[in-house]
Write a protein that holds these residues in place. Structure first.
Motif, PDB file in Angstrom:
ATOM      1  N   GLY A 364      44.106  51.425  24.699  1.00 37.03           N
ATOM      2  CA  GLY A 364      43.955  51.820  23.190  1.00 37.03           C
ATOM      3  C   GLY A 364      42.565  51.455  22.656  1.00 37.03           C
ATOM      4  O   GLY A 364      42.280  51.774  21.582  1.00 37.03           O
ATOM      5  N   ASN A 365      41.804  50.626  23.254  1.00 44.07           N
ATOM      6  CA  ASN A 365      40.456  50.228  22.828  1.00 44.07           C
ATOM      7  C   ASN A 365      39.621  51.229  22.614  1.00 44.07           C
ATOM      8  O   ASN A 365      39.241  52.228  23.429  1.00 44.07           O
ATOM      9  CB  ASN A 365      39.875  49.096  23.867  1.00 44.07           C
ATOM     10  N   TRP A 366      38.911  51.112  21.537  1.00 43.24           N
ATOM     11  CA  TRP A 366      37.869  52.247  20.926  1.00 43.24           C
ATOM     12  C   TRP A 366      36.581  51.869  21.693  1.00 43.24           C
ATOM     13  O   TRP A 366      35.808  52.755  21.979  1.00 43.24           O
ATOM     14  CB  TRP A 366      37.689  52.347  19.541  1.00 43.24           C
ATOM     15  N   LYS A 367      36.557  50.790  22.177  1.00 43.77           N
ATOM     16  CA  LYS A 367      35.095  50.273  22.627  1.00 43.77           C
ATOM     17  C   LYS A 367      35.487  49.458  23.957  1.00 43.77           C
ATOM     18  O   LYS A 367      36.713  48.802  24.114  1.00 43.77           O
ATOM     19  CB  LYS A 367      34.247  49.431  21.785  1.00 43.77           C
ATOM     20  N   ILE A 368      34.536  49.389  24.937  1.00 39.30           N
ATOM     21  CA  ILE A 368      34.833  48.706  26.289  1.00 39.30           C
ATOM     22  C   ILE A 368      34.591  47.167  26.088  1.00 39.30           C
ATOM     23  O   ILE A 368      33.596  46.755  25.731  1.00 39.30           O
ATOM     24  CB  ILE A 368      34.116  49.163  27.436  1.00 39.30           C
ATOM     25  N   ASP A 369      35.631  46.643  26.469  1.00 33.70           N
ATOM     26  CA  ASP A 369      35.315  44.967  26.498  1.00 33.70           C
ATOM     27  C   ASP A 369      35.187  44.695  28.029  1.00 33.70           C
ATOM     28  O   ASP A 369      36.288  44.446  28.803  1.00 33.70           O
ATOM     29  CB  ASP A 369      36.873  44.336  26.046  1.00 33.70           C
ATOM     30  N   HIS A 370      34.172  44.598  28.381  1.00 36.75           N
ATOM     31  CA  HIS A 370      33.626  44.394  29.615  1.00 36.75           C
ATOM     32  C   HIS A 370      34.354  43.335  30.382  1.00 36.75           C
ATOM     33  O   HIS A 370      34.732  43.474  31.473  1.00 36.75           O
ATOM     34  CB  HIS A 370      32.198  44.556  30.137  1.00 36.75           C
ATOM     35  N   ALA A 371      34.145  42.193  29.725  1.00 41.72           N
ATOM     36  CA  ALA A 371      34.596  40.836  30.225  1.00 41.72           C
ATOM     37  C   ALA A 371      36.173  40.885  30.496  1.00 41.72           C
ATOM     38  O   ALA A 371      36.601  40.460  31.380  1.00 41.72           O
ATOM     39  CB  ALA A 371      34.369  39.736  29.280  1.00 41.72           C
ATOM     40  N   ARG A 372      36.694  41.287  29.453  1.00 46.39           N
ATOM     41  CA  ARG A 372      38.428  41.465  29.495  1.00 46.39           C
ATOM     42  C   ARG A 372      38.777  42.497  30.696  1.00 46.39           C
ATOM     43  O   ARG A 372      39.814  42.082  31.601  1.00 46.39           O
ATOM     44  CB  ARG A 372      38.735  41.680  28.314  1.00 46.39           C
ATOM     45  N   VAL A 373      38.047  43.599  30.899  1.00 42.69           N
ATOM     46  CA  VAL A 373      38.479  44.415  31.755  1.00 42.69           C
ATOM     47  C   VAL A 373      38.038  44.159  33.375  1.00 42.69           C
ATOM     48  O   VAL A 373      39.027  44.071  34.012  1.00 42.69           O
ATOM     49  CB  VAL A 373      37.636  45.696  31.864  1.00 42.69           C
ATOM     50  N   MET A 374      37.009  43.352  33.388  1.00 45.41           N
ATOM     51  CA  MET A 374      36.506  42.788  34.650  1.00 45.41           C
ATOM     52  C   MET A 374      37.593  41.704  35.203  1.00 45.41           C
ATOM     53  O   MET A 374      38.191  41.752  36.217  1.00 45.41           O
ATOM     54  CB  MET A 374      35.231  42.239  34.678  1.00 45.41           C
ATOM     55  N   ASP A 375      37.940  40.954  34.087  1.00 46.70           N
ATOM     56  CA  ASP A 375      38.823  39.791  34.540  1.00 46.70           C
ATOM     57  C   ASP A 375      40.386  40.419  34.914  1.00 46.70           C
ATOM     58  O   ASP A 375      41.123  39.904  35.806  1.00 46.70           O
ATOM     59  CB  ASP A 375      39.067  38.623  33.324  1.00 46.70           C
ATOM     60  N   GLU A 376      40.855  41.352  34.084  1.00 45.57           N
ATOM     61  CA  GLU A 376      42.257  41.820  34.239  1.00 45.57           C
ATOM     62  C   GLU A 376      42.052  42.524  35.570  1.00 45.57           C
ATOM     63  O   GLU A 376      43.234  42.485  36.367  1.00 45.57           O
ATOM     64  CB  GLU A 376      42.515  42.616  33.173  1.00 45.57           C
ATOM     65  N   LYS A 377      41.229  43.420  35.863  1.00 52.47           N
ATOM     66  CA  LYS A 377      41.074  43.897  37.199  1.00 52.47           C
ATOM     67  C   LYS A 377      40.992  43.080  38.405  1.00 52.47           C
ATOM     68  O   LYS A 377      41.406  43.401  39.348  1.00 52.47           O
ATOM     69  CB  LYS A 377      39.803  44.906  37.234  1.00 52.47           C
ATOM     70  N   ARG A 378      40.197  41.965  38.450  1.00 50.74           N
ATOM     71  CA  ARG A 378      40.213  40.887  39.239  1.00 50.74           C
ATOM     72  C   ARG A 378      41.546  40.431  39.799  1.00 50.74           C
ATOM     73  O   ARG A 378      41.864  40.446  40.740  1.00 50.74           O
ATOM     74  CB  ARG A 378      39.088  39.785  38.791  1.00 50.74           C
ATOM     75  N   LYS A 379      42.160  40.165  38.659  1.00 58.08           N
ATOM     76  CA  LYS A 379      43.501  39.298  38.857  1.00 58.08           C
ATOM     77  C   LYS A 379      44.473  40.598  39.597  1.00 58.08           C
ATOM     78  O   LYS A 379      45.178  40.063  40.518  1.00 58.08           O
ATOM     79  CB  LYS A 379      44.107  38.852  37.363  1.00 58.08           C
ATOM     80  N   ILE A 380      44.379  41.760  39.046  1.00 59.35           N
ATOM     81  CA  ILE A 380      45.464  42.418  39.471  1.00 59.35           C
ATOM     82  C   ILE A 380      44.974  42.912  41.179  1.00 59.35           C
ATOM     83  O   ILE A 380      46.094  43.092  42.068  1.00 59.35           O
ATOM     84  CB  ILE A 380      45.625  43.899  38.810  1.00 59.35           C
ATOM     85  N   THR A 381      43.738  43.119  41.463  1.00 52.85           N
ATOM     86  CA  THR A 381      43.491  43.703  42.490  1.00 52.85           C
ATOM     87  C   THR A 381      43.707  42.312  43.717  1.00 52.85           C
ATOM     88  O   THR A 381      44.058  42.493  44.781  1.00 52.85           O
ATOM     89  CB  THR A 381      41.962  43.826  42.885  1.00 52.85           C
ATOM     90  N   ASP A 382      43.443  41.260  43.098  1.00 51.29           N
ATOM     91  CA  ASP A 382      43.989  39.930  43.911  1.00 51.29           C
ATOM     92  C   ASP A 382      45.489  39.918  44.411  1.00 51.29           C
ATOM     93  O   ASP A 382      45.856  39.399  45.431  1.00 51.29           O
ATOM     94  CB  ASP A 382      43.600  38.843  43.057  1.00 51.29           C
ATOM     95  N   ALA A 383      46.203  40.367  43.245  1.00 51.78           N
ATOM     96  CA  ALA A 383      47.475  40.394  43.436  1.00 51.78           C
ATOM     97  C   ALA A 383      48.080  41.407  44.462  1.00 51.78           C
ATOM     98  O   ALA A 383      49.043  41.080  45.192  1.00 51.78           O
ATOM     99  CB  ALA A 383      48.328  40.678  42.098  1.00 51.78           C
ATOM    100  N   ILE A 384      47.384  42.577  44.278  1.00 54.31           N
ATOM    101  CA  ILE A 384      47.740  43.702  45.209  1.00 54.31           C
ATOM    102  C   ILE A 384      47.340  43.166  46.841  1.00 54.31           C
ATOM    103  O   ILE A 384      48.200  43.456  47.666  1.00 54.31           O
ATOM    104  CB  ILE A 384      46.894  45.005  44.913  1.00 54.31           C
ATOM    105  N   PHE A 385      46.165  42.742  46.816  1.00 60.93           N
ATOM    106  CA  PHE A 385      45.950  42.058  48.207  1.00 60.93           C
ATOM    107  C   PHE A 385      46.690  41.014  48.701  1.00 60.93           C
ATOM    108  O   PHE A 385      46.846  41.375  49.920  1.00 60.93           O
ATOM    109  CB  PHE A 385      44.394  41.420  48.199  1.00 60.93           C
ATOM    110  N   ASP A 386      47.210  40.167  48.050  1.00 59.54           N
ATOM    111  CA  ASP A 386      48.219  39.088  48.301  1.00 59.54           C
ATOM    112  C   ASP A 386      49.457  39.978  48.728  1.00 59.54           C
ATOM    113  O   ASP A 386      50.222  39.409  49.578  1.00 59.54           O
ATOM    114  CB  ASP A 386      48.280  38.240  47.227  1.00 59.54           C
ATOM    115  N   THR A 387      49.876  40.810  47.883  1.00 55.72           N
ATOM    116  CA  THR A 387      51.310  41.785  48.267  1.00 55.72           C
ATOM    117  C   THR A 387      51.204  42.387  49.700  1.00 55.72           C
ATOM    118  O   THR A 387      52.163  42.319  50.307  1.00 55.72           O
ATOM    119  CB  THR A 387      51.372  42.789  47.123  1.00 55.72           C
ATOM    120  N   VAL A 388      50.061  43.100  49.877  1.00 54.78           N
ATOM    121  CA  VAL A 388      49.953  43.886  51.099  1.00 54.78           C
ATOM    122  C   VAL A 388      49.583  42.690  52.346  1.00 54.78           C
ATOM    123  O   VAL A 388      50.056  42.711  53.311  1.00 54.78           O
ATOM    124  CB  VAL A 388      48.634  44.599  51.035  1.00 54.78           C
TER     125      VAL A 388
END
Length: 773
Positions: A364-388
């Motif tokens: 829903g963000n009108w502008k890109i929050d780069h720091a938040r996006v990078m942090d959230e994607k780092r956390k979820i890709t780490d979680a996917i890696f751990d799951t696999v």
């Protein structure tokens, strides 16, 4: 098969009709017969009256196939297109045989259509299996010999070679003629040609001597065998000038298309700015598929994006920390989950649910929050890696295949990321990799599977692999829909980059690149050390472009002037200067020429700013497109030189609607000159003015027109953003509000705007954009 032990020579008489105002023509190639690549040792053609030039060359039969190209040696040398090399096959001929070669100069202007931008995407449409079945079969030119069929005393063997890059997917090119050897104009007896690459087609026929001069022409045929395009006038193959006893003739020429020069239209949009219902707070590689869908509906054939390399925490896409690694922000977590569900049958419900919640949370963000996006994607890709699990990730055969192919850069990059995380904890100059405590020569130890850092290394591989998979999927999808992807190469890389860390000798580390002015611009990154780069034939550049060609069909060189000269500022202070300050033509030819043949992508140079006079001619010689921003030149798009990209605006300036409001005086002058002479200039501007601007770009005489998506949708009042100030992507010299732009419309919603799509398609159709024949 070429017999490299064969003895004897073949007498090859090459001729060319070409107007030269002062100077001579040479035929240069890598073999001894053609000067071993040295234009000063290459055979010189002699002028035989008017525009005809010719020379006879003795070619050893053992050479098999010899390659060459013509160069006009004059005050300013002129080169043929390098992308479509010409060659002669002498394999299988007897000692003393004679070949009469009748050539036509291959202009770089036309050869750009042989690039993968057109052959793989716009014309080729991904070369899908069904279409390939009815196209000219591919065949290596060196395997087309003269010896397969005996030649009678009353006939000649003629090899037709035609440069015909404008060909619809599924269509084929043939030669037909008056002689019985060419089918006697019977459509069922046309002479078939084979595809020998780069828009070239070749075929052979035996023609009775009594039929010379022989009339013929080239035709295109569709999948049903129906003629869809033919040359307007018949050609004549003459033996005038051929030596007595000649039994072999090569006719090398270009297809004479009955329609005007081909041109195409595309859009510019940063990946980060794309918005779809699947985006996770920022545009992602797979979002490009929905951009392709919109292009297909509107008739656009090219998507230009900004650089997509990893830039660390810097939101500027031009602050590359690797010339090879892709930015983790552009990954789609849910697609990774689906990959392992389908491939290994794993239960990915947990991370899949998390991925979907992130879409709801961030989109829903009108502008890109780069720091938040990078942090959230780092956390979820780490979680996917751990799951696999690391073991399953690494055991994937397709992952292993990618890792092996990417070994030349990905291991160094992973080691760089490991060491960067350590340097940040104790080195207050961590942003300069030349100050680090470990060097790239220690990559093997840092990435050792038995080492303590390997888990981080494996996670780095994991993210880069899935970025590769997702971008490749988007690229193939674009190809299949006849849409080309155009990438962007920043002029430099930062000091905190895997490139500088691994190969510091390729950069001038005691200076910074920049631009003159008041104030002087200091870009902070080291200029290229071209002398060092040329020591190994610009291998770093060639690796970089080969890697890039996996995904792209064209690329933009940011600040192409840097290949001629660079404003270099001493790192420790003091004023800058241009380096080199002379010999710019030679520098540009040397540097750009070295990378030109590294890939088959269309090259476009951003040649704006303080442009030396040497730049334009070099770009034309090499078949590299320049750039025209309408408001920064005379603006008559219909008078632009062909080898150019026409643009209404770009990411480094205000979109047209915002510019109109910011620069009323300039807008008023623009309106009076180009839009509606003698009428009062309207404010806004209204959508009909935006439509006129886009129409002028569709009507351009340039090869390509690429307009930012903001300017395109501003043609339709209901699609415009509420505030044009929010449409700005970057303001050079400022960091405030830059690189955070997102579209205010989702791509799915634009695809539903049928009236606008029809309007846009009619504009492009009316301007003959994308018309092949």
């Amino acid at each position: 098969t070429v017999d490299h032990k064969a003895s004897g020579t073949v007498s090859v008489k090459i001729s060319l009709n070409y107007k030269v105002d002062g100077g001579v023509i040479v035929a240069v190639g890598p073999s001894n017969a053609f000067g071993n690549g040295d234009i000063h040792r290459a055979p010189k053609l002699q002028q035989k009256g008017g525009e005809r030039w010719e020379v006879t060359v003795k070619v050893p039969i053992s050479d098999g196939v010899v390659k060459y190209q013509y160069v006009v040696l004059s005050k300013v040398h002129r080169y043929e297109a390098r992308i479509a090399e010409r060659s002669i096959c002498v394999a299988g001929l007897s000692d003393g045989a004679k070949i009469d070669v009748q050539d036509a100069f291959r202009s770089p202007r036309l050869a750009v259509l042989a690039t993968s931008c057109f052959q793989r995407a716009i014309f080729g449409k991904g070369r899908q299996e069904q279409a390939v079945k009815t196209e000219n079969p591919s065949y290596p030119y060196e395997k087309i010999t003269w010896a397969h069929d005996p030649i009678g005393d009353d006939e000649l063997a003629v090899r037709f070679v035609v440069f015909a890059p404008r060909r619809e997917a599924g269509h084929s090119v043939w030669v037909t003629g008056k002689s019985s050897g060419l089918g006697a104009w019977d459509d069922s007896k046309r002479v078939p040609l084979v595809n020998i690459g780069n828009g070239l087609y070749a075929g052979q026929a035996k023609i009775p001597k009594k039929d010379f001069p022989a009339e013929y022409k080239y035709v295109f045929v569709d999948a049903d065998g129906k003629e869809v395009c033919k040359e307007k006038d018949n050609r004549k193959l003459s033996l005038d000038g051929a030596d007595p006893g000649t039994k072999y003739v090569v006719k090398d020429e270009a297809f004479n298309y009955p329609t005007s020069a081909f041109k195409t239209f595309g859009m510019a949009i940063p990946v980060s700015g794309i918005k779809t219902s699947d985006s996770t707070g920022i545009g992602e590689f797979l979002d490009l598929k929905k951009v392709v869908d919109w292009c297909s509906k509107t008739g656009m054939q090219l998507i230009q994006i900004l650089p997509i390399n990893d830039s660390g925490e810097d939101p500027s896409p031009y602050s590359a920390s690797s010339s090879f690694a892709l930015h983790p922000s552009y990954i789609r977590p849910l697609a990774i989950c689906e990959y392992y569900e389908k491939k290994f049958g794993l239960d990915m419900a947990g991370p899949s649910g998390w991925a979907r919640s992130l879409v709801d949370k961030l989109n829903g963000n009108w502008k890109i929050d780069h720091a938040r996006v990078m942090d959230e994607k780092r956390k979820i890709t780490d979680a996917i890696f751990d799951t696999v699990g690391q073991e399953k990730v690494l055991a994937d055969p397709e992952f292993q295949e990618w890792l092996k192919k990417s070994e030349s850069w990905v291991k160094t990059y992973a080691a760089f990321k490991v060491q960067l995380s350590k340097e940040k904890s104790f080195n207050n100059k961590w942003f300069d990799s030349t100050t680090w405590s470990k060097r790239a020569s220690e990559t093997a130890a840092l990435t050792d599977p038995a080492g303590r850092d390997f888990n981080m290394v494996a996670r780095t591989y994991f993210v880069q692999y899935h970025l590769h998979v997702q971008l490749l999927e988007a690229s193939k999808y674009a190809e299949q829909h006849g849409v080309a992807l155009k990438g962007d190469i920043p002029i430099g890389v930062t000091r905190c980059s895997s490139d500088v860390w691994a190969e510091p000798n390729l950069f001038k580390l005691d200076t910074n690149a920049g631009a003159p002015g008041n104030p002087e611009q200091n870009w902070g990154f080291p200029p290229y050390n071209w002398d060092e780069m040329h020591r190994d034939g610009c291998r770093w550049w060639k690796r970089r472009l080969t890697h890039m060609e996996q995904y792209f069909h064209a690329y933009r060189i940011d600040h192409v002037l840097g290949f001629f000269r660079m404003w270099e500022i001493p790192k420790n202070g003091g004023g800058g200067r241009y380096v080199p300050d002379h010999g710019l033509r030679e520098a540009g030819l040397r540097n750009l020429g070295a990378i030109q043949t590294a890939s088959n992508m269309l090259i476009c140079g951003e040649d704006l700013g303080n442009v030396p006079p040497e730049v334009g001619p070099v770009l034309v010689e090499l078949g590299i497109c320049g750039l025209k921003i309408q408001r920064w030149c005379e603006g008559k798009t219909w008078e632009y030189p062909y080898l150019n990209v026409a643009a209404s605006s770009c990411h480094d300036c205000s979109p047209c609607r915002l510019w109109w409001n910011e620069n009323w005086g300039e807008a008023e002058s623009f309106f009076g000159r180009l839009v509606a002479q003698g009428q009062p200039c309207p404010g806004g501007p209204p959508d009909w003015v935006s439509q006129k601007i886009i129409k002028m770009h569709a009507d351009t005489s340039a090869l390509v027109s690429i307009c930012p998506v903001q300017d395109i949708i501003d043609q339709w009042g209901s699609l415009r953003s509420q505030n044009p100030k929010g449409d700005l992507i970057n303001k050079p010299g400022s960091t405030d509000g830059c690189w955070i732009w997102r579209m205010h419309k989702r791509m799915e919603d634009l695809c539903k705007e049928d009236k606008f799509s029809e309007f846009m398609r009619n504009v492009l159709r009316g301007s003959n954009c994308g018309k092949v024949y």
